[in-house]
Write a protein that holds these residues in place. Structure first.
Motif, mmCIF file in Angstrom:
data_model
loop_
_atom_site.group_PDB
_atom_site.id
_atom_site.type_symbol
_atom_site.label_atom_id
_atom_site.label_comp_id
_atom_site.label_asym_id
_atom_site.label_seq_id
_atom_site.Cartn_x
_atom_site.Cartn_y
_atom_site.Cartn_z
ATOM 1 N N VAL A 147 -15.651 3.366 1.076
ATOM 2 C CA VAL A 147 -15.397 1.929 1.235
ATOM 3 C C VAL A 147 -13.906 1.736 1.484
ATOM 4 C CG1 VAL A 147 -15.584 -0.346 0.184
ATOM 5 C CG2 VAL A 147 -17.312 1.399 -0.307
ATOM 6 N N ILE A 148 -13.571 0.966 2.523
ATOM 7 C CA ILE A 148 -12.171 0.781 2.934
ATOM 8 C C ILE A 148 -11.686 -0.602 2.507
ATOM 9 C CG2 ILE A 148 -10.592 0.804 4.900
ATOM 10 C CD1 ILE A 148 -11.933 3.486 4.278
ATOM 11 N N ASP A 149 -10.462 -0.647 1.980
ATOM 12 C CA ASP A 149 -9.917 -1.948 1.606
ATOM 13 C C ASP A 149 -9.501 -2.714 2.865
ATOM 14 O OD1 ASP A 149 -6.776 -2.711 1.633
ATOM 15 O OD2 ASP A 149 -6.991 -0.529 1.655
ATOM 16 N N PRO A 150 -9.640 -4.046 2.866
ATOM 17 C CA PRO A 150 -9.450 -4.825 4.090
ATOM 18 C C PRO A 150 -7.994 -5.077 4.470
ATOM 19 C CG PRO A 150 -10.033 -6.272 2.285
ATOM 20 C CD PRO A 150 -10.089 -4.878 1.741
ATOM 21 N N VAL A 151 -7.047 -4.785 3.605
ATOM 22 C CA VAL A 151 -5.647 -5.133 3.867
ATOM 23 C C VAL A 151 -4.881 -3.938 4.438
ATOM 24 C CG1 VAL A 151 -3.494 -5.992 2.876
ATOM 25 C CG2 VAL A 151 -5.695 -6.891 2.072
ATOM 26 N N VAL A 156 -11.079 2.772 -1.231
ATOM 27 C CA VAL A 156 -10.874 2.118 -2.527
ATOM 28 C C VAL A 156 -10.694 3.139 -3.647
ATOM 29 C CG1 VAL A 156 -12.130 0.039 -1.844
ATOM 30 C CG2 VAL A 156 -13.367 1.915 -2.932
ATOM 31 N N SER A 157 -11.165 4.375 -3.445
ATOM 32 C CA SER A 157 -10.960 5.398 -4.466
ATOM 33 C C SER A 157 -9.474 5.700 -4.645
ATOM 34 C CB SER A 157 -11.712 6.670 -4.093
ATOM 35 O OG SER A 157 -11.234 7.204 -2.872
ATOM 36 N N PHE A 158 -8.664 5.485 -3.609
ATOM 37 C CA PHE A 158 -7.216 5.669 -3.749
ATOM 38 C C PHE A 158 -6.666 4.742 -4.833
ATOM 39 C CE2 PHE A 158 -3.120 3.712 -2.669
ATOM 40 C CZ PHE A 158 -2.278 4.807 -2.791
ATOM 41 N N TYR A 159 -7.136 3.498 -4.843
ATOM 42 C CA TYR A 159 -6.631 2.524 -5.817
ATOM 43 C C TYR A 159 -7.210 2.778 -7.208
ATOM 44 C CZ TYR A 159 -5.385 0.173 -1.490
ATOM 45 O OH TYR A 159 -4.869 -0.114 -0.257
ATOM 46 N N MET A 160 -8.459 3.222 -7.286
ATOM 47 C CA MET A 160 -9.101 3.418 -8.577
ATOM 48 C C MET A 160 -8.682 4.724 -9.248
ATOM 49 S SD MET A 160 -12.864 2.083 -7.381
ATOM 50 C CE MET A 160 -13.686 2.384 -8.922
ATOM 51 N N GLU A 228 4.791 -0.843 -4.480
ATOM 52 C CA GLU A 228 4.790 -2.285 -4.760
ATOM 53 C C GLU A 228 3.975 -3.057 -3.727
ATOM 54 O OE1 GLU A 228 7.944 -5.995 -5.402
ATOM 55 O OE2 GLU A 228 8.676 -3.961 -4.989
ATOM 56 N N ARG A 229 3.873 -2.524 -2.515
ATOM 57 C CA ARG A 229 3.048 -3.188 -1.503
ATOM 58 C C ARG A 229 1.613 -3.352 -1.992
ATOM 59 N NH1 ARG A 229 2.373 0.141 3.253
ATOM 60 N NH2 ARG A 229 2.355 1.826 1.722
ATOM 61 N N PHE A 230 1.104 -2.316 -2.676
ATOM 62 C CA PHE A 230 -0.280 -2.356 -3.121
ATOM 63 C C PHE A 230 -0.490 -3.339 -4.278
ATOM 64 C CE2 PHE A 230 0.196 2.222 -1.673
ATOM 65 C CZ PHE A 230 -0.307 1.960 -0.401
ATOM 66 N N SER A 231 0.576 -3.658 -4.996
ATOM 67 C CA SER A 231 0.437 -4.630 -6.086
ATOM 68 C C SER A 231 0.073 -6.012 -5.572
ATOM 69 C CB SER A 231 1.727 -4.689 -6.907
ATOM 70 O OG SER A 231 2.791 -5.251 -6.135
ATOM 71 N N LEU A 232 0.356 -6.269 -4.283
ATOM 72 C CA LEU A 232 -0.014 -7.562 -3.708
ATOM 73 C C LEU A 232 -1.522 -7.749 -3.663
ATOM 74 C CD1 LEU A 232 2.484 -7.734 -0.686
ATOM 75 C CD2 LEU A 232 2.738 -8.742 -2.956
ATOM 76 N N ASN A 588 -9.828 -1.510 -13.320
ATOM 77 C CA ASN A 588 -9.071 -2.744 -13.066
ATOM 78 C C ASN A 588 -8.294 -2.657 -11.757
ATOM 79 O OD1 ASN A 588 -8.360 -5.360 -13.860
ATOM 80 N ND2 ASN A 588 -6.401 -4.673 -14.680
ATOM 81 N N TYR A 589 -8.664 -1.665 -10.904
ATOM 82 C CA TYR A 589 -7.871 -1.409 -9.698
ATOM 83 C C TYR A 589 -8.688 -1.501 -8.421
ATOM 84 C CZ TYR A 589 -4.058 0.101 -12.697
ATOM 85 O OH TYR A 589 -3.051 0.140 -13.625
ATOM 86 N N TYR A 590 -9.842 -2.150 -8.463
ATOM 87 C CA TYR A 590 -10.577 -2.353 -7.212
ATOM 88 C C TYR A 590 -9.811 -3.392 -6.390
ATOM 89 C CZ TYR A 590 -14.591 -2.273 -4.076
ATOM 90 O OH TYR A 590 -15.408 -2.086 -2.986
ATOM 91 N N PRO A 591 -9.414 -3.076 -5.157
ATOM 92 C CA PRO A 591 -8.526 -3.981 -4.401
ATOM 93 C C PRO A 591 -9.196 -5.305 -4.056
ATOM 94 C CG PRO A 591 -9.297 -2.181 -3.008
ATOM 95 C CD PRO A 591 -9.742 -1.856 -4.396
ATOM 96 N N VAL A 592 -8.475 -6.389 -4.286
ATOM 97 C CA VAL A 592 -8.805 -7.763 -3.889
ATOM 98 C C VAL A 592 -10.042 -8.300 -4.608
ATOM 99 C CG1 VAL A 592 -8.768 -9.322 -1.898
ATOM 100 C CG2 VAL A 592 -8.058 -6.981 -1.595
#
Length: 876
Positions: A147-151, A156-160, A228-232, A588-592
């Motif tokens: 699953v790819i994040d839209p931004v 999404v596994s990168f963020y989790m 920090e970009r990903f924190s958005l 708590n890190y699934y994007p958006v």
């Protein structure tokens, strides 16, 4: 006199040794061995060693790495690179010898200082890694989810899995690089201060060393800005409209981050040019770059510019500027809460329910609609089936069993032991830990029953009496939901008639920590801080210590990375009783994705991703714990499964007698519907308007929470399904918008294998469908029913309305509400009547079939809402 002077130091050293020995004994030695014995008794010893290995490999490797970093740079800084004597010192033999002797003393002496300093700094830096070693486990064993994040277009596994660890690594590396740079700089400076005959200028080697460290600091700062970009992706500044980055974050905040990176690179280049260049040195480029960085930082933290962008660009055309952001939030939230595969059925309401009533009146097992609420049954169970003062029923569960030729919904509860209910004088050590060690058996009653008669029992009493075939070989409950203390069984006490006619202390289970020797007996006495364990003559070599007997505590001690549902439920099997516990994986890190509300689970874990990925079975007699993966597509449980081979089993390996009792988790469904109430509006325009947002239906100010029902929904060849239902209404309105159904039956094979799914029966907006509060008003406004309630309330009892059951019926909506009478003295509830409502008609009778028959007459005759709502014998 000299000995007296040493006394304080000796006393201090003794106290330190005692404290260290106490901590090491109780919190290292004892905990380690008792945990090892406990894991071994559950046949989880390989898993125990693997967890220990992972923890100390990660933390130990990190400590060694940072120690090597500090040690390496301090060692270099104490060597020749910092020593730079003038030529005349080297030519003068006397001065040269004095210089070398002083330099050697400095280098050899400094080794004694920077070695322990390096170790202390490394331990301090490694502590956060030790605390987050479980997240590091996911980092190493996690795979891509697909699953790819839209931004940013990352999986999404990168963020989790990776993003939290990258944040930690970047922070610790930046701190380390900064400390090393500052410490080596000070060390070089000290060498020039204390070592004589040094020139003023640092040698080239020292400059290169400090320059390399400076570049490491700059690199880690830049990495921090990139992260920090990903924190958005997790900002909530656009709430309550939507969650995640919007126009301001993507077109204002993000470019500023890139500008900060540019100015940091510029500062680094200017500083290095100034240090290493022998000509054309100028501070102007560094000053200008620094001013630029400060200006960008000021722009990031100002509120006026973002507010102007919102006011003049975003808000005048919100749906156009924020449509992509809202759509990203919708898609991510539905995916994170597993709401993408909901089946929606447009329910066409028929105002004339005559045909539906006729068809459902003859429907197979229509009487299976539950009218006994578990909230009311708990008092009846306690007073009618507690039997002994020390037995309690912590909660009442719902389930379905194959009884009388079909699946029938029942209420059931485990009869557990609670020592605190014994008289105070009986609450002694022997009773608590050797005699009253366990609960016994369970009670079962049908959820559907006619009114005006006593409770029907399918399983009752301490002799486990059952007229429908329930029989349990080992009904003893050593593990349950009560706050159990440790127990020692079997023991030398002969205990009769506490739970049954047989010897209650004759424990035959496999679990528990054996006590084969006096040494282990002593250690367990120390561990449990109870000397009676060691001195009691009633403990034999065959005895075992049972600890962690509360099932939540037991599971958490085994697998702390799983988060437990608040409602474990009991399963009665022929051999013994079992507990089934739903467990979740959270992130708590699934994007958006929108974070869950604080009222879910224990309220301590913030998350925006959840999967009911594990079903846990706990043997109430043995305490054995088995883990079954119920959602193999979940990347988190897949990572843990790779990290801990052999811990988890496939769901198909679960015994069939347990598999057919799996259910959709109540807490998960409640939270999913809270999310879906808003996020079912999938188009950005509709999502922004919020015209079709739902909320839980309510009656008398209380929300109608999801409830279980067993019914044939015409989907699987007359096979009953055990489903959970919840109704929802429009926000601030009382009419019904939808009825949600959560089931587990395989819709293709129509068997009871676990295939969870959600179905939404959505009502047309143009048709008025009564909600629970409106039906409740119809009941209260019915003069005959109101009069009957008044009469009952004057006869030494209290009338209470039960849970309102809402059920799609053909093309109509059926409402069923039980009415209970509670005796003023005993508070034992009695099912007095059943109210049935369809459309605007309300009927009260003793049985569902009788009420249905009278409801059919009302529709056939075209009766108005003022027709009689009670049966003719209500006052009898």
């Amino acid at each position: 006199m000299r000995n007296w002077k040493l006394l304080p130091a000796f006393v201090a050293a003794t106290l330190v040794a005692v404290v260290v020995s106490y901590v090491a004994f109780y919190f290292v030695f004892l905990d380690f061995f008792v945990d090892l014995w406990w894991f071994r008794s559950l046949e989880f010893e390989p898993y125990f060693w693997l967890r220990l290995l992972y923890r100390f490999i990660f933390s130990g490797a990190v400590t060694v790495f940072f120690f090597a970093v500090f040690m390496f740079h301090f060692w270099i800084a104490s060597r020749y690179l910092g020593l730079n004597p003038p030529d005349e010192v080297l030519l003068d033999d006397g001065k040269r010898k004095r210089f070398q002797r002083f330099a050697e003393i400095f280098m050899s002496g400094s080794t004694k200082i920077y070695t322990p300093v390096s170790l202390l700094l490394a331990i301090a830096i490694a502590v956060p890694f030790y605390l987050q070693w479980e997240q590091a486990l996911l980092f190493f064993f996690g795979n891509a989810s697909g699953v790819i994040d839209p931004v940013y277009g990352n999986d999404v596994s990168f963020y989790m899995f990776a993003y939290p660890i990258y944040i930690l690594i970047q922070k610790e590396l930046l701190i380390t690089a900064t400390l090393v740079l500052a410490a080596t700089g000070v060390l070089y400076w000290l060498e020039h201060i204390f070592v004589p005959n040094q020139s003023k200028e640092f040698p080239l080697g020292a400059k290169i060393h400090l320059g390399a460290l400076f570049l490491f600091v700059v690199a880690f700062v830049i990495w921090g800005y990139l992260l920090e970009r990903f924190s958005l992706l997790y900002v909530d500044s656009n709430e309550p409209v939507f969650f995640g980055p919007g126009f301001v974050e993507l077109h204002y905040q993000l470019p500023l981050i890139w500008l900060e990176i540019f100015f940091v690179v510029a500062i680094a280049a200017a500083a290095l040019f100034y240090v290493f260049s022998e000509r054309h040195r100028s501070k102007v480029p560094a000053v200008l770059a620094t001013l630029g960085l400060l200006s960008v930082g000021g722009l990031k933290h100002t509120h006026s510019i973002p507010e102007m962008i919102e006011k003049f660009i975003v808000k005048p055309n919100f749906t156009r500027t924020e449509s992509e952001s809202m759509l990203s939030n919708i898609d991510a939230t539905l995916a994170a809460y597993d709401l993408n595969n909901i089946k929606t059925i447009d329910f066409q309401v028929n105002l004339d329910a005559t045909k539906d009533i006729e068809e459902w009146s003859t429907k197979k097992h229509f009487e299976n609609i539950p009218v006994w609420d578990r909230e009311f049954l708990i008092d009846s169970y306690m007073q009618l089936q507690g039997i002994r003062p020390y037995y309690v029923f912590p909660t009442v569960d719902e389930d379905r069993y194959f009884i009388n030729g079909h699946h029938q919904q029942v209420n059931l509860a485990a009869r557990e032991v609670n020592i605190e209910r014994l008289p105070k004088e009986a609450q002694n050590w022997e009773n608590k830990h050797l005699r009253y060690t366990h609960g016994y058996g369970a009670v079962i009653s049908p959820a559907a029953q006619d009114a005006g008669i006593p409770i029907v029992w399918y399983l009752r009493d301490l002799n486990m009496s059952s007229e429908v075939g329930f029989s349990v070989t080992h009904p003893d409950i050593y593990y349950g939901q009560e706050k159990y203390q440790y127990a020692i069984v079997p023991n030398n006490l002969t205990v009769k008639d506490i739970s049954s006619s047989r010897d209650s202390s004759n424990y035959e289970g496999k679990s528990g920590i054996p006590i084969p020797s006096y040494f282990r007996k002593m250690l367990l006495a120390f561990y449990l801080r109870d000397e009676k364990i060691f001195f009691s003559p009633n403990i034999s070599n065959q005895s075992k210590v049972l600890i962690r007997r509360n099932i939540d505590e037991r599971i958490t001690a085994l697998t702390p990375f799983l988060h437990l549902d608040k409602d474990p439920y009991l399963v009665v099997d022929k051999d013994r009783l079992y507990w089934i516990q739903d467990a979740y994986t959270l992130s708590n890190y699934y994007p958006v994705s929108k974070p869950a509300a604080d009222d879910y689970l224990d309220g301590k874990h913030k998350f925006n991703y959840i999967r009911n990925s594990v079903k846990i079975v706990v043997d109430a007699y043995d305490g054995d714990v088995d883990y079954y993966i119920s959602d193999p597509k979940d990347p988190i449980i897949a990572a843990y499964n790779r990290a801990y081979p052999g811990l988890f089993k496939k769901l198909k390996d679960m015994p069939d007698q347990l598999l057919q009792h799996l259910r959709y988790p109540r807490d998960l469904y409640y939270m999913q519907m809270k999310i879906y109430a808003k996020y079912h509006q999938r188009s950005p325009e509709l999502f922004y308007e919020q015209a079709e947002t739902w909320e839980y239906a309510s009656v008398d100010g209380q929300s109608v929470l999801p409830y279980f029902i067993t019914m044939d929904f015409d989907r699987c060849n007359d096979e009953e399904e055990f489903v959970m239902i919840n109704p929802m209404t429009p926000v601030h309105r009382d009419n019904l918008s939808m009825v949600g159904v959560a089931g587990t039956m395989d819709p293709i094979n129509c068997d009871h294998s676990y295939q969870p799914g959600l179905t939404i029966f959505k009502f047309p907006k143009a048709v008025q469908v009564n909600g629970p509060s409106q039906v409740n008003a119809l009941i209260d406004q019915n003069p005959e029913i109101a009069a009957q309630f008044t009469l009952w309330n004057q006869q030494g009892s209290e009338v209470r309305k039960g849970r309102m059951v809402i059920l799609p019926m053909g093309n109509s909506i059926l409402y069923v509400q039980p009415i209970y009478m509670l005796a003023t003295k005993t508070r034992i509830p009695e099912l007095a009547r059943v109210i049935v409502s369809i459309g605007n008609q309300v009927v009260m009778d003793k049985t569902l079939l009788a009420a249905f028959s009278r409801m059919k007459d009302l529709f056939v005759k075209g009766a108005s809402g003022s027709a009689s709502g009670t049966s003719g014998d209500e006052t009898k």
